[in-house]
Design an enzyme around this catalytic site. Structure first.
Site, short mmCIF file in Angstrom:
data_model
loop_
_atom_site.label_atom_id
_atom_site.label_comp_id
_atom_site.label_asym_id
_atom_site.label_seq_id
_atom_site.Cartn_x
_atom_site.Cartn_y
_atom_site.Cartn_z
N LYS A 223 73.77 -73.56 132.63
CA LYS A 223 73.88 -74.89 133.24
C LYS A 223 75.26 -74.96 133.89
CE LYS A 223 72.86 -79.79 132.42
NZ LYS A 223 73.79 -80.39 133.34
N ARG B 210 74.51 -80.87 142.17
CA ARG B 210 73.24 -80.38 142.64
C ARG B 210 73.15 -80.53 144.15
NH1 ARG B 210 68.07 -81.78 139.16
NH2 ARG B 210 66.39 -80.91 140.40
N PHE C 258 68.37 -72.35 141.87
CA PHE C 258 67.56 -72.27 140.66
C PHE C 258 66.10 -72.66 140.85
CE2 PHE C 258 70.14 -76.24 140.10
CZ PHE C 258 69.11 -77.16 140.24
N LYS D 67 67.79 -79.33 128.47
CA LYS D 67 69.21 -79.00 128.66
C LYS D 67 69.94 -78.99 127.33
CE LYS D 67 70.54 -83.73 129.92
NZ LYS D 67 71.32 -84.58 130.77
#
Ligand code: ATP
Length: 582
Positions: free
Chosen positions: A250, A255, A340, A422
């Protein structure tokens, strides 16, 4: 529809302080709209002439708008400004001048005509822009009745504050056509793919349910991001994900969604803002390195030192978000995008394909020797021990933690789900995650803090089911002097006269603000509380509260208020904290 009819609805929307009334008024408005107008109305009620992600701004400051008002109603700019200062609101001042001006007739401009004129103002550029904007707006104002004038003026100023959230619009669209909310989930699905309320509404009004179903991903329209769930420990994650799952670092950056159409690249942030101009290095990288004619991919951008192969901390990466000295910063702090996921490839929406297939396709268009757009490293794992090992490796590399992904899951736009889990680094005894809160109100300062004008904050979270903001905490400590000053600047801009319609609270701060700014807050624990409305349970007379809250950072740049932590997440975090301790 005439604009004056829409203006009457603006009046009603402005007067209400209840979310359900907003839905009711909007559905009546939508019922009267024709298919060719509904999209425009959806933008206009949010004070815009384009979907929120398009950087189309009418761009008129107070003094320019005052000049237009003056020109329309035979007053000097100074006279307009004086009345505005007296009334405290430009719309009200303009409406009064409009009433006083002796006009024989007003043309009954339609919604479409006003929309098109405003859109025209947004497009003027180059020499003579100011004059063109001023005179076009003056002409519009001259042709409208005073109620319409009152509201139109707020659009170029960006001060039309009806407080209507997108889910509220979706509810109202369904009710307008079917009498109830049954089409809301379907409308929401289409909205999640395009983020464009006007576009979805128009398809719906033109072609009914088939129109909603026909909405697909479109290059240039941002997709509402898939988000991850949290779990208290690795064992629970294994249970959820099955015998085999993917694990990726992560990255602690921001993003970015890359939309590629040949050599044309558009970049969108997590909150769907167009960031294309901010990251010229990513644009160039995507043109050169993404081997596809058309594609939409997602990744995390992080400042990276290519020489030492070090990831830089978030505080460094975030310096790239500024709006000036862009080229210079791009050289100083180059970004790497760790891709990703892949959602669209060579003309096809591939969100329905399972994750492992999308990943294979992603690998086919991103080569391992790429410099800028790289693949996020991925491992296939099976056990809790493997998760812990990978997690510790990533933490020691300075990363934030791990993302675990279900191999056979589609890409679920616009929501949290257990397809992604997560795990973030966090200190023992604290919650497994911070809470993203929305600033709802401000307590005026006492003692030393009178100097800042702010003594404390009232913050809330988002109730996604009700499309409301509910209170969860007062925050008075953990802010530096500089942060208090920043809150003061923000709250001066966002202060409103009464509690906004979508805020649900049992307590009154010194003053309310428009729910807009997201603050990331750490707390020791989530507790039950009789004074906060977050997750209110009438049987016990209590909601949720944060114990020992402190500010981590402002997230105004990458989260919209509706992206704050939701009530259902807080409920889960409340339960998880017990599992963690025992
Ligand atoms: P946070 O506050 O943790 O960034 P968030 O609310 O923005 O959370 P989450 O669902 O909690 O979003 O976590 C997903 C975020 O993690 C993504 O939005 C993305 O920015 C980031 N991220 C970093 N690495 C990855 C990865 N390998 N796969 C997916 N998302 C990743």
């Amino acid at each position: 529809m005439r604009f004056s009819e829409l203006a009457e609805y603006y009046e009603k929307l402005e007067a209400t302080s209840k979310r359900l009334e907003l839905v009711d008024i909007l559905s009546k408005l939508f019922k009267e709209a024709k298919a060719e107008e509904i999209g425009k109305i959806c933008y206009l009620i949010q004070g815009r002439v384009a979907p929120f992600f398009e950087p189309v701004e009418i761009g008129m400051a107070e003094s320019m708008v005052a000049q237009s008002i003056g020109r329309a109603f035979n007053k000097s700019k100074d006279e307009v400004i004086k009345l505005y200062r007296h009334k405290g609101n430009m719309g009200i001042a303009a409406a009064q001048l409009s009433t006083n001006a002796k006009r024989l007739t007003t043309k009954a401009l339609s919604v479409t005509e006003v929309f098109e004129e405003l859109a025209k103002i947004a497009k003027f550029s180059g020499k003579g822009t100011v004059e063109q904007k001023v005179s076009t707006l003056a002409q519009v104002l001259k042709s409208l009745d005073s109620t319409s004038v009152k509201h139109v003026v707020n659009i170029p100023l960006g001060t039309l504050r009806l407080g209507i959230g997108d889910p509220t619009v979706l509810d109202a669209l369904s009710i307008a056509k079917t009498g109830d909310k049954k089409l809301r989930p379907m409308l929401e699905g289409a909205y999640n793919k395009t983020s464009d309320l006007g576009y979805v509404a128009e398809n719906f009004f033109r072609k009914g349910e088939a129109g909603i179903r026909s909405v697909k991903l479109i290059i240039g329209k941002p997709i509402r991001p898939a988000l991850a769930e949290r779990l208290p420990n690795a064992e629970e994650a294994v249970k959820r994900l099955g015998g085999e799952f993917a694990a990726e670092p992560k990255f602690d950056g921001f993003r970015v969604a890359v939309h590629k159409n040949g050599n044309k690249i558009e970049l969108f942030s997590r909150n769907l803002e167009d960031m294309t101009h901010a990251f010229p290095d990513l644009v160039e990288g995507a043109v050169k390195e993404v081997k596809a004619k058309t594609a939409i991919l997602e990744g995390e951008a992080i400042a990276y030192n290519p020489v030492t192969e070090e990831f830089l901390p978030f505080q460094e990466t975030t310096k790239r978000r500024r709006k000036y000295k862009i080229e210079e910063m791009a050289k100083q702090l180059p970004l790497v995008l760790f891709a990703f996921d892949l959602l669209y490839l060579n003309g096809k929406d591939i969100t329905e394909k399972p994750y492992w297939q999308r990943r294979k396709l992603l690998e086919s268009i991103i080569h391992s020797d790429n410099k800028v757009v790289r693949l996020a490293q991925e491992r296939t794992l099976h056990t809790a021990q493997e998760i812990t090992k990978f997690f510790n490796e990533e933490i020691s590399e300075g990363l934030e933690g791990l993302m675990l992904k279900k191999l056979n899951s589609p890409y679920v736009a616009g929501g949290r789900g257990f397809h992604w889990i997560k795990f973030k680094r966090s200190q023992a005894g604290e919650l497994t995650d911070s809470v993203d809160c929305v600033l709802l109100g401000v307590y005026s300062g006492r003692g030393k803090r009178t100097e800042f004008g702010v003594g404390g904050l009232l913050v809330g979270i988002y109730d996604a089911k009700r499309d409301e903001f509910v209170t969860i905490s007062r925050v008075g400590t953990g802010l530096t002097d500089e942060e208090f000053r920043k809150v003061k600047v923000i709250s001066d801009k966002l202060q409103v006269a009464k509690k906004p319609a979508r805020v649900n609270s049992k307590i009154e701060p010194s003053f309310w603000v428009e729910p807009k700014v997201v603050l990331e807050i750490y707390a020791d624990e989530i507790t039950r509380s009789p004074i906060h409305t977050a997750g209110w349970d009438s049987s016990t007379g209590s909601g949720f509260a944060l114990r020992f809250p402190r500010l981590v950072k402002f997230r105004e740049a990458d989260k919209r208020p509706e992206d704050a932590t939701t009530v259902s997440e807080i409920m889960k975090m409340y339960k998880d904290q017990f599992k963690k301790k025992h």
